[in-house]
Design a protein around this motif. Structure first.
Motif, PDB file in Angstrom:
ATOM      1  N   THR A 105      20.005   6.880  17.326  1.00  0.00           N
ATOM      2  CA  THR A 105      20.875   5.944  18.036  1.00  0.00           C
ATOM      3  C   THR A 105      20.048   4.847  18.671  1.00  0.00           C
ATOM      4  O   THR A 105      20.406   3.667  18.620  1.00  0.00           O
ATOM      5  CB  THR A 105      21.686   6.684  19.128  1.00  0.00           C
ATOM      6  OG1 THR A 105      22.412   7.747  18.524  1.00  0.00           O
ATOM      7  CG2 THR A 105      22.669   5.736  19.807  1.00  0.00           C
ATOM      8  N   LEU A 106      18.946   5.244  19.266  1.00  0.00           N
ATOM      9  CA  LEU A 106      18.072   4.286  19.941  1.00  0.00           C
ATOM     10  C   LEU A 106      17.531   3.244  18.973  1.00  0.00           C
ATOM     11  O   LEU A 106      17.413   2.070  19.297  1.00  0.00           O
ATOM     12  CB  LEU A 106      16.911   5.037  20.601  1.00  0.00           C
ATOM     13  CG  LEU A 106      16.043   4.266  21.588  1.00  0.00           C
ATOM     14  CD1 LEU A 106      16.859   3.911  22.823  1.00  0.00           C
ATOM     15  CD2 LEU A 106      14.842   5.098  22.002  1.00  0.00           C
ATOM     16  N   LEU A 107      17.236   3.652  17.777  1.00  0.00           N
ATOM     17  CA  LEU A 107      16.674   2.735  16.787  1.00  0.00           C
ATOM     18  C   LEU A 107      17.736   1.907  16.067  1.00  0.00           C
ATOM     19  O   LEU A 107      17.430   1.081  15.229  1.00  0.00           O
ATOM     20  CB  LEU A 107      15.858   3.526  15.754  1.00  0.00           C
ATOM     21  CG  LEU A 107      14.627   4.250  16.293  1.00  0.00           C
ATOM     22  CD1 LEU A 107      13.972   5.063  15.185  1.00  0.00           C
ATOM     23  CD2 LEU A 107      13.630   3.261  16.890  1.00  0.00           C
TER      24      LEU A 107
ATOM     25  N   MET B  12      16.106   1.441  34.526  1.00  0.00           N
ATOM     26  CA  MET B  12      17.384   2.147  34.599  1.00  0.00           C
ATOM     27  C   MET B  12      17.593   2.672  36.016  1.00  0.00           C
ATOM     28  O   MET B  12      16.715   3.341  36.571  1.00  0.00           O
ATOM     29  CB  MET B  12      17.401   3.319  33.605  1.00  0.00           C
ATOM     30  CG  MET B  12      18.676   4.153  33.671  1.00  0.00           C
ATOM     31  SD  MET B  12      18.623   5.604  32.588  1.00  0.00           S
ATOM     32  CE  MET B  12      18.646   4.798  30.993  1.00  0.00           C
ATOM     33  N   SER B  13      18.743   2.381  36.596  1.00  0.00           N
ATOM     34  CA  SER B  13      19.030   2.817  37.961  1.00  0.00           C
ATOM     35  C   SER B  13      19.366   4.304  37.985  1.00  0.00           C
ATOM     36  O   SER B  13      19.722   4.903  36.955  1.00  0.00           O
ATOM     37  CB  SER B  13      20.208   2.023  38.533  1.00  0.00           C
ATOM     38  OG  SER B  13      21.401   2.315  37.824  1.00  0.00           O
ATOM     39  N   VAL B  14      19.264   4.897  39.177  1.00  0.00           N
ATOM     40  CA  VAL B  14      19.553   6.323  39.337  1.00  0.00           C
ATOM     41  C   VAL B  14      21.012   6.611  39.000  1.00  0.00           C
ATOM     42  O   VAL B  14      21.338   7.629  38.371  1.00  0.00           O
ATOM     43  CB  VAL B  14      19.240   6.772  40.786  1.00  0.00           C
ATOM     44  CG1 VAL B  14      19.674   8.231  40.985  1.00  0.00           C
ATOM     45  CG2 VAL B  14      17.762   6.618  41.091  1.00  0.00           C
TER      46      VAL B  14
ATOM     47  N   GLN C 112      26.058   3.362  24.607  1.00  0.00           N
ATOM     48  CA  GLN C 112      26.241   2.445  25.736  1.00  0.00           C
ATOM     49  C   GLN C 112      25.043   2.465  26.675  1.00  0.00           C
ATOM     50  O   GLN C 112      24.713   1.449  27.296  1.00  0.00           O
ATOM     51  CB  GLN C 112      27.513   2.794  26.507  1.00  0.00           C
ATOM     52  CG  GLN C 112      27.489   4.188  27.126  1.00  0.00           C
ATOM     53  CD  GLN C 112      28.785   4.528  27.806  1.00  0.00           C
ATOM     54  OE1 GLN C 112      29.201   3.864  28.747  1.00  0.00           O
ATOM     55  NE2 GLN C 112      29.448   5.576  27.322  1.00  0.00           N
ATOM     56  N   PHE C 113      24.369   3.605  26.751  1.00  0.00           N
ATOM     57  CA  PHE C 113      23.187   3.701  27.608  1.00  0.00           C
ATOM     58  C   PHE C 113      21.974   3.050  26.953  1.00  0.00           C
ATOM     59  O   PHE C 113      21.073   2.571  27.635  1.00  0.00           O
ATOM     60  CB  PHE C 113      22.900   5.165  27.938  1.00  0.00           C
ATOM     61  CG  PHE C 113      23.990   5.817  28.739  1.00  0.00           C
ATOM     62  CD1 PHE C 113      24.105   5.588  30.105  1.00  0.00           C
ATOM     63  CD2 PHE C 113      24.917   6.635  28.120  1.00  0.00           C
ATOM     64  CE1 PHE C 113      25.115   6.175  30.843  1.00  0.00           C
ATOM     65  CE2 PHE C 113      25.934   7.234  28.849  1.00  0.00           C
ATOM     66  CZ  PHE C 113      26.035   7.008  30.215  1.00  0.00           C
TER      67      PHE C 113
ATOM     68  N   ILE D 262      13.403   7.846  28.787  1.00  0.00           N
ATOM     69  CA  ILE D 262      14.313   8.653  29.612  1.00  0.00           C
ATOM     70  C   ILE D 262      15.602   8.933  28.850  1.00  0.00           C
ATOM     71  O   ILE D 262      16.137  10.048  28.880  1.00  0.00           O
ATOM     72  CB  ILE D 262      14.621   7.935  30.944  1.00  0.00           C
ATOM     73  CG1 ILE D 262      13.359   7.878  31.807  1.00  0.00           C
ATOM     74  CG2 ILE D 262      15.747   8.644  31.699  1.00  0.00           C
ATOM     75  CD1 ILE D 262      13.497   7.034  33.059  1.00  0.00           C
ATOM     76  N   ILE D 263      16.103   7.932  28.133  1.00  0.00           N
ATOM     77  CA  ILE D 263      17.347   8.067  27.373  1.00  0.00           C
ATOM     78  C   ILE D 263      17.215   9.137  26.289  1.00  0.00           C
ATOM     79  O   ILE D 263      18.153   9.886  26.025  1.00  0.00           O
ATOM     80  CB  ILE D 263      17.744   6.704  26.752  1.00  0.00           C
ATOM     81  CG1 ILE D 263      18.230   5.753  27.846  1.00  0.00           C
ATOM     82  CG2 ILE D 263      18.831   6.881  25.693  1.00  0.00           C
ATOM     83  CD1 ILE D 263      18.406   4.332  27.381  1.00  0.00           C
ATOM     84  N   VAL D 264      16.054   9.224  25.678  1.00  0.00           N
ATOM     85  CA  VAL D 264      15.828  10.215  24.626  1.00  0.00           C
ATOM     86  C   VAL D 264      15.558  11.596  25.218  1.00  0.00           C
ATOM     87  O   VAL D 264      16.088  12.612  24.738  1.00  0.00           O
ATOM     88  CB  VAL D 264      14.645   9.794  23.718  1.00  0.00           C
ATOM     89  CG1 VAL D 264      14.274  10.923  22.769  1.00  0.00           C
ATOM     90  CG2 VAL D 264      15.002   8.539  22.932  1.00  0.00           C
ATOM     91  N   LEU D 265      14.734  11.660  26.258  1.00  0.00           N
ATOM     92  CA  LEU D 265      14.327  12.947  26.827  1.00  0.00           C
ATOM     93  C   LEU D 265      15.449  13.655  27.582  1.00  0.00           C
ATOM     94  O   LEU D 265      15.508  14.888  27.590  1.00  0.00           O
ATOM     95  CB  LEU D 265      13.130  12.754  27.761  1.00  0.00           C
ATOM     96  CG  LEU D 265      11.800  12.403  27.079  1.00  0.00           C
ATOM     97  CD1 LEU D 265      10.736  12.073  28.121  1.00  0.00           C
ATOM     98  CD2 LEU D 265      11.337  13.547  26.177  1.00  0.00           C
TER      99      LEU D 265
END
Length: 204
Positions: free
Chosen positions: A57-59, A1-3, A136-137, A149-152
């Motif tokens: 969401t991730l799952l 994942m980019s900054v 979307q992420f 990172i998306i979860v945290l």
């Protein structure tokens, strides 16, 4: 994942956390009735609830929620009932801010954690938030690091924001001013919570 993508996620999560709603009302009540530590406990319990939606969401379970109106309605009605219960409790000053300040009582850390977690887990707006924006992420980050990172990110941002709220509300100067208006705060919190519960039911 980019900054740049991560910064976009941070911005979205900040907007979600800072938007006024039932969560803010609960943080105000516990920061006033219990003090700084109780407000912080409620804040991070709320953040864990936010993290739960992030994981769902991730799952891909958010898709199931979207395609199962009955499941979503069940969560929404449960959330509305919980909001209404908190509102009635606050208006009657049954364990509300005014009652506890007057008697010198404090809410327990368990109560703070329970309300913080429940107000996020049973908030249908969070489900919509993650379905509309957060997903979307998830599509962008497919490796383990990106998904972590998306979860945290939403957990940390939500926890830090409401920790700041708790610190501000529990400062001695602010607390003294708010104590003088404790009964009014109880009533206003109750009305807001019941109004939010009614809006959820009407919107279904």
């Amino acid at each position: 994942m980019s900054v740049s993508v991560w910064l976009s996620l941070v911005l979205v999560c900040m907007l979600g956390a800072m938007s006024p709603g039932p969560s803010l009302v609960v943080m105000v009540r516990h920061s006033l009735a219990g003090g700084r530590l109780h407000g912080i406990v409620a804040a991070w319990a709320h953040a864990l609830g936010v993290g739960l939606y992030a994981v769902l969401t991730l799952l891909g379970l958010a898709v199931i929620l979207q395609e199962s109106p009955m499941v979503f309605k069940g969560i929404a009605y449960a959330g509305a009932a919980y909001l209404a219960w908190l509102g009635i409790k606050s208006i009657r000053a049954n364990g509300g801010v005014a009652a506890k300040l007057e008697k010198g009582e404090k809410t327990t850390l368990l109560e703070a954690a329970r309300d913080g977690a429940m107000i996020s887990v049973l908030n249908p707006k969070l489900a919509l938030f993650f379905l509309a924006l957060f997903s979307q992420f998830v599509a962008i980050g497919t490796d383990i690091t990106s998904r972590s990172i998306i979860v945290l990110t939403p957990i940390i941002i939500d926890g830090l924001w409401y920790t700041i709220v708790a610190l501000v509300l529990s400062s001695s100067r602010m607390l003294e001013k708010l104590k003088q208006r404790a009964v009014l705060i109880d009533r206003l919190c109750g009305v807001v919570l019941i109004g939010l519960a009614a809006r959820v039911v009407v919107a279904l």
